[in-house]
Each structure stands twice: as structure tokens, then as C-alpha cells.
Design a protein around this motif. Structure first.
Motif, PDB file in Angstrom:
ATOM      1  N   ARG A 315       0.841  -1.206   0.000  1.00 31.25           N
ATOM      2  CA  ARG A 315       0.000   0.000   0.000  1.00 31.25           C
ATOM      3  C   ARG A 315       0.866   1.242   0.000  1.00 31.25           C
ATOM      4  O   ARG A 315       0.586   2.245  -0.703  1.00 31.25           O
ATOM      5  CB  ARG A 315      -0.923  -0.040   1.221  1.00 31.25           C
ATOM      6  N   GLU A 316       1.926   1.202   0.757  1.00 34.07           N
ATOM      7  CA  GLU A 316       2.806   2.375   0.797  1.00 34.07           C
ATOM      8  C   GLU A 316       3.499   2.587  -0.539  1.00 34.07           C
ATOM      9  O   GLU A 316       3.663   3.740  -0.993  1.00 34.07           O
ATOM     10  CB  GLU A 316       3.843   2.184   1.917  1.00 34.07           C
ATOM     11  N   LEU A 317       3.912   1.453  -1.186  1.00 28.92           N
ATOM     12  CA  LEU A 317       4.519   1.590  -2.510  1.00 28.92           C
ATOM     13  C   LEU A 317       3.539   2.195  -3.503  1.00 28.92           C
ATOM     14  O   LEU A 317       3.897   3.023  -4.345  1.00 28.92           O
ATOM     15  CB  LEU A 317       5.010   0.226  -3.000  1.00 28.92           C
ATOM     16  N   ARG A 318       2.290   1.797  -3.416  1.00 26.31           N
ATOM     17  CA  ARG A 318       1.282   2.360  -4.308  1.00 26.31           C
ATOM     18  C   ARG A 318       1.102   3.866  -4.056  1.00 26.31           C
ATOM     19  O   ARG A 318       0.993   4.674  -4.997  1.00 26.31           O
ATOM     20  CB  ARG A 318      -0.057   1.625  -4.130  1.00 26.31           C
ATOM     21  N   ALA A 319       1.115   4.240  -2.761  1.00 26.91           N
ATOM     22  CA  ALA A 319       0.946   5.679  -2.435  1.00 26.91           C
ATOM     23  C   ALA A 319       2.152   6.460  -2.922  1.00 26.91           C
ATOM     24  O   ALA A 319       2.038   7.584  -3.447  1.00 26.91           O
ATOM     25  CB  ALA A 319       0.769   5.841  -0.929  1.00 26.91           C
ATOM     26  N   LEU A 320       3.376   5.849  -2.793  1.00 25.73           N
ATOM     27  CA  LEU A 320       4.589   6.505  -3.273  1.00 25.73           C
ATOM     28  C   LEU A 320       4.560   6.683  -4.769  1.00 25.73           C
ATOM     29  O   LEU A 320       4.899   7.774  -5.300  1.00 25.73           O
ATOM     30  CB  LEU A 320       5.814   5.689  -2.848  1.00 25.73           C
ATOM     31  N   VAL A 321       4.152   5.650  -5.475  1.00 21.16           N
ATOM     32  CA  VAL A 321       4.095   5.740  -6.947  1.00 21.16           C
ATOM     33  C   VAL A 321       3.079   6.809  -7.355  1.00 21.16           C
ATOM     34  O   VAL A 321       3.314   7.610  -8.282  1.00 21.16           O
ATOM     35  CB  VAL A 321       3.743   4.375  -7.567  1.00 21.16           C
ATOM     36  N   ALA A 322       1.978   6.889  -6.662  1.00 13.89           N
ATOM     37  CA  ALA A 322       0.959   7.900  -7.001  1.00 13.89           C
ATOM     38  C   ALA A 322       1.483   9.301  -6.711  1.00 13.89           C
ATOM     39  O   ALA A 322       1.276  10.240  -7.501  1.00 13.89           O
ATOM     40  CB  ALA A 322      -0.318   7.625  -6.219  1.00 13.89           C
ATOM     41  N   ASP A 323       2.218   9.470  -5.616  1.00 17.67           N
ATOM     42  CA  ASP A 323       2.772  10.779  -5.283  1.00 17.67           C
ATOM     43  C   ASP A 323       3.837  11.156  -6.289  1.00 17.67           C
ATOM     44  O   ASP A 323       3.972  12.337  -6.664  1.00 17.67           O
ATOM     45  CB  ASP A 323       3.313  10.757  -3.854  1.00 17.67           C
ATOM     46  N   ARG A 330       9.378  16.836  -6.992  1.00 14.28           N
ATOM     47  CA  ARG A 330       9.815  16.652  -5.601  1.00 14.28           C
ATOM     48  C   ARG A 330      10.852  15.589  -5.524  1.00 14.28           C
ATOM     49  O   ARG A 330      11.736  15.607  -4.619  1.00 14.28           O
ATOM     50  CB  ARG A 330       8.562  16.297  -4.744  1.00 14.28           C
ATOM     51  N   TYR A 331      10.813  14.636  -6.418  1.00 10.72           N
ATOM     52  CA  TYR A 331      11.707  13.490  -6.349  1.00 10.72           C
ATOM     53  C   TYR A 331      12.811  13.534  -7.401  1.00 10.72           C
ATOM     54  O   TYR A 331      13.859  12.955  -7.210  1.00 10.72           O
ATOM     55  CB  TYR A 331      10.918  12.185  -6.487  1.00 10.72           C
ATOM     56  N   VAL A 332      12.523  14.184  -8.540  1.00  8.51           N
ATOM     57  CA  VAL A 332      13.502  14.243  -9.635  1.00  8.51           C
ATOM     58  C   VAL A 332      13.839  15.697  -9.855  1.00  8.51           C
ATOM     59  O   VAL A 332      12.985  16.524 -10.143  1.00  8.51           O
ATOM     60  CB  VAL A 332      12.929  13.605 -10.911  1.00  8.51           C
ATOM     61  N   ASN A 333      15.132  16.032  -9.753  1.00  9.01           N
ATOM     62  CA  ASN A 333      15.600  17.415  -9.975  1.00  9.01           C
ATOM     63  C   ASN A 333      16.552  17.389 -11.141  1.00  9.01           C
ATOM     64  O   ASN A 333      17.633  16.830 -11.057  1.00  9.01           O
ATOM     65  CB  ASN A 333      16.280  17.954  -8.695  1.00  9.01           C
ATOM     66  N   VAL A 334      16.201  18.069 -12.277  1.00  3.79           N
ATOM     67  CA  VAL A 334      16.995  18.029 -13.506  1.00  3.79           C
ATOM     68  C   VAL A 334      17.589  19.427 -13.688  1.00  3.79           C
ATOM     69  O   VAL A 334      16.870  20.432 -13.694  1.00  3.79           O
ATOM     70  CB  VAL A 334      16.119  17.656 -14.732  1.00  3.79           C
TER      71      VAL A 334
END
Length: 337
Positions: A315-323, A330-334
Motif C-alpha cells: 500500500r505504501e509503494l502504491r501511495a509513493l508511486v501515485a505521489d 519533488r523526487y527528480v531534480n533536472v
């Protein structure tokens, strides 16, 4: 006077000469001398000649063909007869001589016949066999004359009279009653036998009908067998039977090959079964270890908290993927230089 005397002497001499010739001719005629060589002689040997005398006729097939010329005693109690026959007469095949009485007045004759024509009398044939000597001597035997037959008949009649007397003595009133009773019993037995025969005749009729039915069945079976034999013969003549035999041989070989293949498959199945048994044993060992609450696999399978933690992790992985999808920055800075 002298002439008369000479005539008388001539007559006397002629008379004496004629008388001598007549006496010599009569003597030769009475002796039946063979002056012209027209007679052939047969020598006959027999144990007894009965009433045969010199001059008795010799008969062949009922015709007079000669006479008895000599009768003399020979060696070993044999009687030898010499028969004179006309040279033109032919003797029967394998001749024998039977000495028989030709009439009731004591006249006898010698009958020449073949051995096959001899009466079927054992004693007579034995006497002829005994009298056989050689090729120049003919066997002879004497047939019983009328006197001997009359004597034998007298003895037989005497014996019959004695038997009749004994029968008369034995057959009294009691024997007569017993005979009547036996006849009555025989009549009853005959009636019973007739009824039995009638019953058995009906049984035989039924048996005969059954036999006829059986014969009909046998005839039908024979007809079918004949038809089958005809078909087999026709099939043989066209080569069909040979083809069937060849195909049967091929099928037998293929069946043997198939049996061999099936045996190989069976052997391989036996080996596969052994391997499968081993695999099942190993799987059973693994499942036993997994079912026990020891080891990693046992803990994974039997610990319910691991399932709950894994579920919360998912469930947490699903919430992380959705976020991440919603806020990628927030997660990828180019940065671009």
C-alpha cells in the motif's frame, strides 16, 4: 471113288479150319483182345475193389469207354487194377476212379471222374489222397454199395427204435401233464413277448424318426461343409488364401514388434515411476520443512505478520508511486548546464 474121298477130306479139313477160326475168334471176342492196338491201359490203386470183377465196364461221364482187364494184389495191402480204354477217349482233368455198384443185382463198374467231381465225403476223399502214388498210377476208392447202405440204414432204424422205446418209457401221464403246463406257460410267455415286441417296435419307430432327423441334420452339415470346402478351394485357386496367410504373417511380425515396443515403454515407465517416486519423496520433504515453523520458507509460509507487513508495504509503494506521478519534481531534480 478117289474123287469122292478127296472131297470128303477137303470138307472135313475146311470144317475143322472154320471151327478153329470160330473158336479163336470167339475166345478173342470173349477176352476182348486188343488186336488193332486201339486200347490204352490205366493202372489204378485202391484199398478195396468191392464186387468189381474182370470185364466190368469202365464209364466216363456216363458213357462206357472200356473194361476192367486185370485185378491183382499189390504191395502193402493195395489192390491194383488195369483198365483198358479206347485211345480216342480223353480223360478228365486230375482223374480218379470210383468203384461203385451199377445195379441192385450185384453188377459193378469203374467210373473215371475228376477229383472236383468226387462227392463231398471226408472218408472218400481221404482214401483217394492215400491211394495217390505217381503220374503213372491213378488213385481209386470204393463207394458204399447198396448192401452196405442197407445195413447202415438197418442200424439207424434200430437205434431210432431204441430211442423211441426210451421216449415212450419216459413220456408217461405225469410227463404229459408237465408238457401241457409247459405249453401253456410258453403261450403266456409268447403273449408277453408279443406285447414287449409291440412296445419296443413303437420305441424303435421313435428312435428311427430321431435317427432320420439326425441324418437330415448331418446331411445339412455335410452340405455346409462341402460349400465351405468349395469356397476354400476357390479361394486357394485365386491366391486369396495365400494372401491371407501372408497378411497374417506380416500382422504377426508387427504384433511381435509392437509387443517389443510396449515392453520398452513399460521399462521406461518403470524408470519414470522410480524417478517420480524420488521427486515426490523430495517434495514431501520440502513441504514438511516448509510446514514446520523453522527456516526462512517456514517462517514466510506460516508467519501471518509477514503477510500483513507485506500488504502494508504494497500500500505504501502504491501511495509513493501515485505521489511520484503527481509531484515528480519533488523526487527528480533536472539541471541543465
Amino acid at each position: 471113288m478117289t474123287t469122292s474121298k478127296r472131297t470128303s477130306d477137303f470138307v472135313v479139313g475146311l470144317t475143322v479150319l472154320v471151327t478153329v477160326v470160330v473158336l479163336i475168334g470167339g475166345t478173342l471176342w470173349l477176352r476182348q483182345a486188343d488186336l488193332g492196338g486201339r486200347t490204352k491201359h490205366l493202372i489204378v490203386r485202391s484199398r478195396d475193389v468191392g464186387g468189381v470183377a474182370l470185364g466190368n465196364p469202365v464209364v466216363i461221364r456216363g458213357v462206357r469207354a472200356g473194361r476192367v482187364e486185370q485185378i491183382a494184389l499189390g504191395d502193402n495191402d493195395w489192390v491194383v487194377l488195369q483198365l483198358g480204354l479206347d485211345r480216342k477217349v480223353e480223360l478228365p482233368k486230375d482223374p480218379v476212379v470210383l468203384l461203385t455198384a451199377s445195379s441192385l443185382f450185384g453188377e459193378w463198374q469203374a467210373t473215371v471222374t475228376s477229383r472236383d467231381g468226387v462227392p463231398p465225403d471226408r472218408d472218400l476223399r481221404a482214401a483217394l489222397d492215400e491211394a495217390r502214388a505217381g503220374s503213372d498210377t491213378i488213385a481209386g476208392a470204393m463207394l458204399p454199395d447198396i448192401a452196405q447202405l442197407t445195413a447202415v440204414a438197418g442200424r439207424i432204424s434200430g437205434d431210432v427204435a431204441k430211442v423211441a422205446e426210451r421216449v415212450q418209457v419216459a413220456f408217461d401221464d405225469a410227463a404229459a401233464r408237465e408238457l401241457r403246463e409247459s405249453i401253456r406257460n410258453f403261450a403266456v410267455l409268447s403273449a408277453e413277448l408279443a406285447r414287449t415286441v409291440n412296445a419296443q417296435s413303437r420305441n424303435l419307430d421313435r428312435i428311427s424318426a430321431n435317427v432320420q432327423t439326425g441324418l437330415g441334420t448331418i446331411n445339412d452339415a455335410a452340405a455346409r461343409l462341402d460349400a465351405f470346402a468349395g469356397r476354400v478351394d476357390s479361394a486357394t485357386s485365386r491366391g486369396e488364401l495365400q494372401t491371407i496367410v501372408t497378411n497374417s504373417q506380416n500382422a504377426a511380425r508387427e504384433l511381435v514388434q509392437a509387443a517389443q515396443n510396449l515392453k520398452g515403454i513399460t521399462d521406461r515407465l518403470d524408470r519414470t515411476e522410480t524417478n517420480l517416486s524420488r521427486a515426490v519423496a523430495r517434495a514431501d520433504s520440502v513441504f514438511a520443512k516448509a510446514n514446520s515453523r523453522t527456516g526462512t520458507m517456514g517462517l514466510i509460509i506460516n508467519d501471518p505478520s509477514l503477510y500483513q507487513q507485506s500488504d502494508s508495504l504494497v500500500r505504501e509503494l502504491r501511495a509513493l508511486v501515485a505521489d511520484v506521478k503527481k509531484n515528480p519534481r519533488r523526487y527528480v531534480n533536472v539541471r541543465v548546464f
